[in-house]
Design a protein around this motif. Structure first.
Motif, mmCIF file in Angstrom:
data_model
loop_
_atom_site.group_PDB
_atom_site.id
_atom_site.type_symbol
_atom_site.label_atom_id
_atom_site.label_comp_id
_atom_site.label_asym_id
_atom_site.label_seq_id
_atom_site.Cartn_x
_atom_site.Cartn_y
_atom_site.Cartn_z
ATOM 1 N N PRO B 255 0.817 -1.212 0.000
ATOM 2 C CA PRO B 255 0.000 0.000 0.000
ATOM 3 C C PRO B 255 0.858 1.273 0.000
ATOM 4 O O PRO B 255 1.876 1.343 0.679
ATOM 5 N N SER B 256 0.448 2.219 -0.800
ATOM 6 C CA SER B 256 1.115 3.527 -0.814
ATOM 7 C C SER B 256 0.101 4.548 -1.309
ATOM 8 O O SER B 256 -1.052 4.203 -1.572
ATOM 9 N N GLU B 257 0.552 5.776 -1.420
ATOM 10 C CA GLU B 257 -0.380 6.809 -1.884
ATOM 11 C C GLU B 257 0.187 7.509 -3.094
ATOM 12 O O GLU B 257 1.395 7.629 -3.255
ATOM 13 N N LEU B 276 -4.782 -7.528 4.881
ATOM 14 C CA LEU B 276 -6.028 -8.015 5.485
ATOM 15 C C LEU B 276 -7.180 -7.967 4.466
ATOM 16 O O LEU B 276 -8.030 -8.855 4.418
ATOM 17 N N GLN B 277 -7.191 -6.945 3.658
ATOM 18 C CA GLN B 277 -8.225 -6.857 2.621
ATOM 19 C C GLN B 277 -8.036 -7.975 1.595
ATOM 20 O O GLN B 277 -8.994 -8.621 1.172
ATOM 21 N N VAL B 509 -13.730 -3.068 7.811
ATOM 22 C CA VAL B 509 -13.911 -3.002 9.257
ATOM 23 C C VAL B 509 -12.536 -2.965 9.937
ATOM 24 O O VAL B 509 -11.627 -3.672 9.514
ATOM 25 N N PHE B 510 -12.416 -2.185 10.972
ATOM 26 C CA PHE B 510 -11.163 -1.991 11.720
ATOM 27 C C PHE B 510 -10.052 -1.407 10.833
ATOM 28 O O PHE B 510 -8.886 -1.778 10.965
ATOM 29 N N SER B 511 -10.421 -0.538 9.927
ATOM 30 C CA SER B 511 -9.381 0.080 9.090
ATOM 31 C C SER B 511 -8.648 1.150 9.895
ATOM 32 O O SER B 511 -9.154 1.638 10.914
ATOM 33 N N THR B 516 -8.982 3.641 3.914
ATOM 34 C CA THR B 516 -10.317 3.061 4.108
ATOM 35 C C THR B 516 -10.325 1.570 3.814
ATOM 36 O O THR B 516 -11.303 0.877 4.083
ATOM 37 N N ASP B 517 -9.215 1.054 3.225
ATOM 38 C CA ASP B 517 -9.266 -0.319 2.703
ATOM 39 C C ASP B 517 -8.316 -1.279 3.408
ATOM 40 O O ASP B 517 -8.063 -2.367 2.892
ATOM 41 N N ASP B 518 -7.764 -0.910 4.564
ATOM 42 C CA ASP B 518 -6.782 -1.814 5.172
ATOM 43 C C ASP B 518 -7.351 -2.625 6.342
ATOM 44 O O ASP B 518 -6.607 -3.145 7.161
ATOM 45 N N GLY B 519 -8.658 -2.755 6.401
ATOM 46 C CA GLY B 519 -9.277 -3.578 7.436
ATOM 47 C C GLY B 519 -9.837 -4.869 6.849
ATOM 48 O O GLY B 519 -9.410 -5.334 5.784
#
Lengths: 71, 554
Positions: B255-257, B276-277, B509-511, B516-519
């Motif tokens: 993940p990065s931006e 996790l996603q 959930v639990f992000s 918004t997408d790491d849960g």
């Protein structure tokens, strides 16, 4: 026994799907396909082979005969 | 790295209308083929609903695959790869190869056998008998309909997202508007034509026409995906050159931006796939176990043997469609930043811009339009995208008509109340009503949501309900009360997460605070809750009768 092997291979495939070792690998295989994509393309082929084996060795023949006996 | 989207609102020059002519010819051909299949219609309700169980292995593979791969297959895969990177394939495609085939083998074949033996044509008939409850039908019915509707909207709105850029500049006098889509065919015409064509052949031939049309459309979109891949790679100087200019962050799953600049200002786009996603996304493909339209396709099979090809070839078909599309999406990350873009028409980047992710759905059509300069080819590829969309729409329209007719109208009515002809008429009337409703809803909601996030919510609901069908088929101890508990818990938990997402946005959930997408994907929680409810409640409630056990567990 047969069912046990199928379940074991299925779980193994589900684990192999995570390929954490490729997470940061940004190399290109054959000069054009990212490693992460090549791995999962290969995975699709392995999945097809797995299901071919399941169809060959664990086909629900009895169920098929039962269905045809209906109506 | 800063992705600079030039958002000058330049007018699109008048462009060739050949792509539109190609698309119209394709739709005509499709309509002709499907109407021809209507000549084989036997006039019975069984033929209308399940093609008299006459579909062989190849057509079953094509219709099941075509139905499963909606706008997601070509448009969504390219857009998601452009947005998130290389992990898109593992996230959505390779897992589907394993899980979809598992559902076909474990659920599809058994459901087909039971339905054939006892004469069921809908999922609800199966569940009503398995759980000895009429009420379960009335509980399940609104759940299935409400989950199919967003799925339908994905298709129709997806066609707007594709046809808008594809026809931009064609009719500047007739359909003038401000912005990059100036002169494009407006959504109300696109929707009318797409829905009209699908309605026409469903109306004429029911599930047989859908199977014929799906086979044709699946072959078309698979071929066009490969053709687009070849031509785009050629336009970019070959596959190696095209891949060399992919933005590095898109080559990995880490993940990065990415900073994106648009006319509305700069914003950060989340790229990569959090672990996790990636793990919990594996629950999404379970949705095929509960899709009512797929259930109906399964029942069209001539024999259980017809499933063999579908189970084996499905992962390969996914690969054939998704690998080229994901690569095109990855190439687009470089194309929209590197020197070739400097010479591109300004409207290209304008269409791609926007602070929301609506532009993501336009990646494929924009790349095709501006990289493949041949309007004939561009038209063929666009027709291929529409084929992917329509091959799902027809089955969904038909299945809603089928469940309305069988599970609501005919249910509890004496058999002699309606003739077969009247039953087909009722089904057709419902199909027309549903098409009309979908058309109106799609026009109202066309700009509201990122259409693909909405799709994931629809899939999540069906996937969570798969625990119901699985236990119904494989656990004699699954009871009526357990089934009620399962459906209720899934519906409530799904609604809770859906509301938390802002009614259809990307949500886990639990992000963390940063993304918004790491849960955990909500589907994983809904599925487990549904399964646990079924097991716990069934253990303490009245077991099904021996007669039912005998009927469903040969």
């Amino acid at each position: 026994m047969k069912t046990g092997i199928i379940i074991f291979v299925f779980i193994a495939l589900a684990v192999l799907h995570q390929d954490i070792w490729n997470w940061d690998n940004g190399n290109l295989l054959f000069g054009f396909i990212p490693v992460g994509l090549a791995y999962h393309a290969g995975y699709s082929i392995v999945a097809a082979v797995f299901w071919a084996c399941v169809v060959k060795f664990a086909w629900p023949k009895r169920l098929e005969e039962w269905a045809d006996g209906g109506e | 790295m800063n992705y600079l989207f030039n958002l000058a609102q330049a007018e699109i020059p008048a462009v060739s209308r050949i792509p539109l002519v190609v698309i119209i010819c394709y739709l005509g051909l499709l309509l002709g083929l499907a109407l021809f299949s209507g000549r084989f219609f036997r006039g019975t309700s069984k033929d209308y609903f399940v093609a008299s169980h006459s579909i062989g292995p190849f057509m079953l593979l094509m219709s099941v695959f075509g139905t499963t791969m909606t706008a997601f297959a070509l448009v969504g895969s390219t857009g998601k790869a452009f947005q998130k990177g290389v992990g898109t394939y593992g996230l959505m495609a390779s897992s589907s190869g394993l899980i979809h085939a598992a559902c076909f083998f474990l659920i599809g074949i058994k459901v087909w056998s039971i339905a054939k033996r006892h004469g069921y044509v809908t999922q609800i008939q199966f569940f009503r008998n398995r759980f000895e409850s009429n009420g379960i039908g009335y509980l399940l019915f609104p759940c299935l309909v409400l989950l199919v509707i967003p799925y339908l909207l994905i298709g129709v709105i997806g066609s707007y997202r594709v046809m808008g850029p594809a026809t931009a500049g064609m009719f500047t006098d007739l359909f003038p508007q401000v912005g990059p889509l100036n002169g494009s065919v407006p959504p109300w015409i696109i929707g009318l034509v797409i829905c009209g064509v699908v309605l026409a052949y469903i109306f004429a031939g029911g599930s047989r026409a859908a199977a014929w049309a799906n086979t044709f459309q699946t072959l078309v979109f698979m071929a066009m995906g490969v053709l687009a891949f070849y031509l785009i790679s050629k336009a970019l100087g070959g596959v190696a050159a095209a891949s060399e200019q992919i933005y590095p962050g898109h080559l990995v799953r880490t993940p990065s931006e990415l900073e994106v600049t648009t006319k509305a200002g700069a914003f950060q786009r989340e790229i990569g796939i959090p672990p996790l996603q990636f793990l919990t996304y594996m629950f999404i493909p379970l949705s095929v176990g509960m899709f009512p339209h797929l259930f109906q396709h399964w029942l069209t099979a001539k024999s259980a043997k017809s499933f063999r090809l579908t189970v084996i070839a499905h992962p390969i078909c996914i690969m054939v469609v998704w690998v080229p599309c994901v690569l095109i999406g990855l190439w687009a990350t470089g194309v929209f930043n590197t020197p070739p873009l400097a010479e591109w028409p300004k409207p290209v980047v304008s269409i791609m811009g926007g602070t929301d992710d609506a532009g993501v759905g336009k990646v494929l059509s924009v790349v095709v339009k501006f990289l493949i300069e041949n309007p004939l080819i561009a038209g063929m590829v666009t027709a291929g995208i529409l084929a992917a969309i329509m091959s799902s729409l027809d089955s969904q329209f038909l299945c809603l008509g089928t469940i309305f007719t069988n599970d609501i109208v005919l249910h509890n009515q004496p058999k002699e109340r309606f003739t077969d002809k009247q039953i087909v008429l009722i089904a057709r009337s419902f199909v027309v009503t549903i098409v009309l409703l979908t058309y109106i809803l799609s026009l109202v909601l066309k700009d509201v949501q990122n259409v693909f996030d909405l799709a994931v919510w629809s899939f999540s609901g069906f996937a969570a309900l798969t625990s119901l069908v699985f236990t119904a088929l494989y656990w004699k101890g699954a009871t009526k009360a357990g089934a009620y508990a399962c459906i209720t818990v899934v519906a409530v938990s799904w609604l809770y997460f859906f509301a938390k997402s802002g009614w259809g946005g990307e949500y886990t959930v639990f992000s963390s605070e940063h993304r918004t997408d790491d849960g955990i994907m909500p589907v994983a929680i809904c599925f487990v809750l549904g399964l646990v409810s079924m097991i716990v409640v069934s253990l303490f409630t009245k077991k099904p009768s021996d007669e039912t056990i005998k009927k469903f567990f040969p």
